[in-house]
Design a protein around this motif. Structure first.
Motif, short mmCIF file in Angstrom:
data_model
loop_
_atom_site.label_atom_id
_atom_site.label_comp_id
_atom_site.label_asym_id
_atom_site.label_seq_id
_atom_site.Cartn_x
_atom_site.Cartn_y
_atom_site.Cartn_z
N ALA A 288 0.78 -1.38 0.09
CA ALA A 288 -0.09 0.17 -0.01
C ALA A 288 1.07 1.25 -0.23
O ALA A 288 0.45 2.19 -0.70
N THR A 289 2.05 1.46 0.50
CA THR A 289 2.88 2.43 0.83
C THR A 289 3.96 2.50 -0.51
O THR A 289 4.60 3.39 -0.45
N SER A 290 4.28 1.23 -0.90
CA SER A 290 5.22 1.17 -1.60
C SER A 290 6.50 1.41 -1.28
O SER A 290 7.50 1.65 -1.75
N PHE A 291 6.41 1.18 0.12
CA PHE A 291 7.90 0.96 0.94
C PHE A 291 8.56 -0.42 0.90
O PHE A 291 7.75 -1.14 1.64
N PRO A 292 9.44 -0.67 0.41
CA PRO A 292 9.97 -2.17 0.49
C PRO A 292 10.37 -2.38 1.86
O PRO A 292 10.96 -1.53 2.83
N VAL A 293 10.13 -3.88 2.22
CA VAL A 293 10.86 -4.07 3.56
C VAL A 293 12.18 -4.62 3.37
O VAL A 293 12.61 -5.36 2.27
N GLN A 294 13.22 -4.02 4.29
CA GLN A 294 14.64 -4.33 3.89
C GLN A 294 14.98 -5.78 4.25
O GLN A 294 14.10 -6.58 4.91
N TYR A 295 15.50 -6.42 3.51
CA TYR A 295 15.87 -8.02 3.26
C TYR A 295 16.13 -8.68 4.72
O TYR A 295 15.55 -9.49 5.13
N ASN A 296 16.85 -7.94 5.34
CA ASN A 296 17.42 -8.48 6.63
C ASN A 296 16.47 -8.04 7.87
O ASN A 296 17.09 -8.00 9.03
N ALA A 298 14.21 -7.71 10.90
CA ALA A 298 13.66 -8.74 11.82
C ALA A 298 12.21 -9.10 11.60
O ALA A 298 11.30 -8.30 11.26
N ILE A 299 11.77 -10.44 11.64
CA ILE A 299 10.36 -10.92 11.61
C ILE A 299 9.96 -11.14 10.21
O ILE A 299 9.57 -12.38 9.82
N VAL A 300 9.95 -9.92 9.38
CA VAL A 300 9.18 -9.92 8.02
C VAL A 300 10.13 -9.86 7.05
O VAL A 300 9.47 -9.66 5.85
N GLY A 301 11.17 -9.56 7.07
CA GLY A 301 12.36 -9.27 5.99
C GLY A 301 12.56 -10.88 5.33
O GLY A 301 12.46 -11.97 5.89
N ARG A 302 12.95 -10.67 3.98
CA ARG A 302 13.00 -11.91 3.14
C ARG A 302 14.01 -12.67 3.76
O ARG A 302 13.88 -14.11 3.72
N ASN A 303 14.87 -12.34 4.40
CA ASN A 303 15.95 -13.16 4.66
C ASN A 303 15.77 -13.33 6.33
O ASN A 303 16.74 -14.32 6.81
N ALA A 304 14.48 -13.20 7.05
CA ALA A 304 14.63 -13.24 8.41
C ALA A 304 14.71 -14.86 8.85
O ALA A 304 15.03 -15.22 9.91
N PHE A 305 13.98 -15.63 7.83
CA PHE A 305 14.18 -17.10 8.29
C PHE A 305 15.13 -17.89 7.24
O PHE A 305 15.01 -19.12 7.04
N ALA A 306 15.84 -17.24 6.48
CA ALA A 306 16.72 -17.90 5.37
C ALA A 306 18.06 -18.27 6.07
O ALA A 306 18.67 -17.46 6.81
N HIS A 307 18.42 -19.67 5.88
CA HIS A 307 19.88 -19.89 6.51
C HIS A 307 20.83 -20.29 5.32
O HIS A 307 20.55 -21.05 4.61
N GLU A 308 21.68 -19.36 5.19
CA GLU A 308 22.64 -19.47 3.89
C GLU A 308 23.92 -20.18 4.20
O GLU A 308 24.30 -21.02 3.25
N SER A 309 24.56 -19.91 5.34
CA SER A 309 25.82 -20.56 5.49
C SER A 309 25.69 -22.21 5.80
O SER A 309 24.71 -22.66 6.39
N GLY A 310 26.60 -22.81 5.36
CA GLY A 310 26.42 -24.42 5.56
C GLY A 310 26.47 -24.91 6.83
O GLY A 310 25.49 -25.74 7.05
N ILE A 311 27.02 -23.88 7.96
CA ILE A 311 26.97 -24.66 8.85
C ILE A 311 25.50 -24.42 9.61
O ILE A 311 24.79 -25.23 10.47
N HIS A 312 25.10 -23.17 9.46
CA HIS A 312 23.56 -22.93 9.90
C HIS A 312 22.54 -23.95 9.09
O HIS A 312 21.59 -24.58 9.90
#
Ligand code: KIV
Ligand code: ZN
Length: 525
Positions: A288-296, A298-312
């Motif tokens: 509605a606002t056209s304000f993007p949500v920053q990827y990182n 907390a809680i609702v960012g695209r990466n908030a639940f993404a685990h990239e590193s092998g160990i994680h």
């Protein structure tokens, strides 16, 4: 006393924190975050459904549009208290009272500055004069509604002795909630906690009101300060979805709610917001606002639940809690393996939207599905990000009066570049062409020829939604007119079409806003 919460467990009433959302007031006030009337209604309906206790729906004296939004939200709300903001001015208070008149539960929220710097340079009033204003305005509000919130603007830079006097005066005049904002985002958590503790201990009638926190994020401490204020005795948190708001924004509602929910071991507080609707609320407000949500974020960012590193990744696969302190499901994010393409049907599309946190009305769903099919014909792999961009555009353009029908652009080394465009404006077709210094300039000049307007372009930004040369371009455009700026996005595999969509969408917002608004005053923040 104890209460059985939605989760079924019994919690003490003294630890209940009420959640006050000001996305439609403090949030919408931030430059470029303007929402249309329909978007405000949609956001309010969702907030009401998800269990937000109080919705500050706007600042009724600011414009006719704000007044109409507050009144309609007040009429529609099923559970939430609906608040209208008012300065400490009789006309503001009367207007706010009128706007919330039809609410099942209405509130007038009136504020006045209390800090020496505001009194001297902005208000030019003495401390004694401000005390008189507090009594008069709170009493006026109480004559209109039972539920009155009084805010001490810039409370965190107000000497404690004077702040105590102001709070005592407001409560004596009938305020039922006392909000002590960190207006300029200056406080640090322990200081903010101590301020609430001192006020509650020193003000003789403090037990007659609920205390509230309202924190801005200038130092990135808004959520930490809000929780510290609760520790100091506040039981209302004012916040916004995605943390939007003046300057660096307000405390993010989703962060406050999840902190309370996740750290029950150290904080006994609880609230009634349904956390599984947080992702949906974030997406709706972002669209509605056209304000993007920053990827990182907390809680609702695209990466908030993404685990990239092998160990994680290894840890999470073995046991999710090794690196996850809350589940994606608890914030309404579903893990999905549904791959979309041109053979996907309506049902699969609807399912995918649900997994991504969207819920569309039937007509919006149908339109989004048609767009999805068109995209799938042009692009082999459809990623979640593609669908998000497409649906955000659908939500933002649902009530637009001008729509792009077709666009042809001639570009290349031999200028000038030329655009030919067909628009549907209120059901009538218009066609024109224009030249420009580059294809984007030609497209925007063509829109100006078709729909003459005074708005100035403040921002033009392009980014690729996904990897690959066939990726969709997502264009953001910010236009400003009459001191008000609006932002809009457009997406399409063709960057010029996306540019036209974004510009038109911003222009639609300006036109719709102008129709409703008659600016009368500017709000505080
Ligand atoms: O930040 C602030 O002080 C405000 C008030 C109007 C409550 O937004
Ligand atoms: Zn504020």
């Amino acid at each position: 006393m104890t209460t059985a919460t939605k989760s079924g467990s019994a919690k003490s009433d003294k630890d209940r924190v009420v959640i006050f959302d000001t996305t439609l007031r403090d949030g919408e006030q931030s430059p470029g975050a303007t929402m249309t009337h329909e978007e405000k209604l949609e956001v309010a309906e969702l907030l009401d459904t998800m269990g937000v206790d109080i919705i500050e729906a706007g600042f009724p004296i600011a414009s006719i549009g704000d007044f109409e939004a507050v009144s309609e939200i007040a009429k529609n709300a099923k559970n939430a208290v609906i608040a209208g903001l008012a300065r400490a001015i009789p006309g503001d208070i009367a207007r706010a009272g009128e706007a919330v008149r039809h609410a099942r539960r209405g509130r007038i929220h009136t504020f006045v500055s209390t800090s020496p710097i505001h009194l001297e340079h902005q208000m030019r009033k003495s401390e004694a004069e401000v005390l008189e204003i507090i009594t008069a305005t709170v009493m006026q509000a109480r004559n209109l509604v039972d539920n009155v919130e009084w805010s001490a603007m810039d409370a965190t830079r107000t000497p404690i002795d004077y702040l105590c006097k102001c709070v005592e005066t407001a409560i004596a005049a009938g305020a039922t909630t006392i909000n002590l904002p960190d207006t300029v985002g200056y406080a640090v958590p322990d200081e903010y906690r101590r301020m609430f503790k001192a006020i509650r201990e020193r003000v003789p009638n403090s037990d007659k009101a609920v205390f509230s926190v309202h924190c801005h994020d200038d130092l990135g401490l808004a959520v930490a300060n809000s929780l510290a204020g609760v520790e100091g005795g506040a039981r209302q948190i004012e916040s916004t979805i995605n943390g939007i708001g003046e300057r660096a924004g307000n405390a993010a509602l989703e962060e406050v709610v999840m902190a309370i929910k996740t750290r029950g071991d150290v904080m006994p507080y609880w609230c009634e917001v349904e956390s599984t609707m947080l992702t949906r609320a974030s997406k709706l407000v972002s669209a509605a606002t056209s304000f993007p949500v920053q990827y990182n974020k907390a809680i609702v960012g695209r990466n908030a639940f993404a685990h990239e590193s092998g160990i994680h990744q290894d840890g999470v696969l073995k046991h999710a809690q090794t690196y996850e302190i809350m589940t994606p499901e608890s914030v309404g994010l579903k893990q999905t393996s549904l791959v979309m393409g041109k053979h996907s049907g309506r049902h699969a599309f609807q399912h995918k939207l649900k997994d991504l946190g969207y819920e569309l009305a039937d007509n919006q769903l149908q339109d989004a599905f048609v767009r999805f099919k068109a995209l799938a014909d042009r692009k082999k792999d459809i990623y979640d990000e593609d669908i998000e961009a497409l649906v955000d555009q659908e939500i933002a353009q649902a009530h637009d009066r001008m729509h792009l029908v077709s666009l042809t652009v001639i570009a290349g080394t031999h200028g000038p570049q030329r655009a030919t465009m067909k628009l549907n404006v209120d059901g009538k077709m218009r066609i024109d062409e224009a030249e420009g210094n580059g294809p984007v300039d030609a497209v925007f000049n063509c829109i100006k020829a078709l729909v003459p307007h005074e708005a100035k372009l403040e921002l033009y930004q392009v980014h690729a939604v996904t990897a690959g040369t066939d990726a969709q371009a997502e264009v953001s455009v910010r236009l400003s007119q009459d001191g008000r700026s609006v932002t809009a996005r457009g997406s399409d595999p063709d960057t010029l079409v996306a540019s036209a969509q974004a510009y038109l969408s911003a222009l639609n917002k300006i036109v719709m806003k102008k129709q409703r608004d008659m600016p009368v005053a500017a709000a505080g923040h």
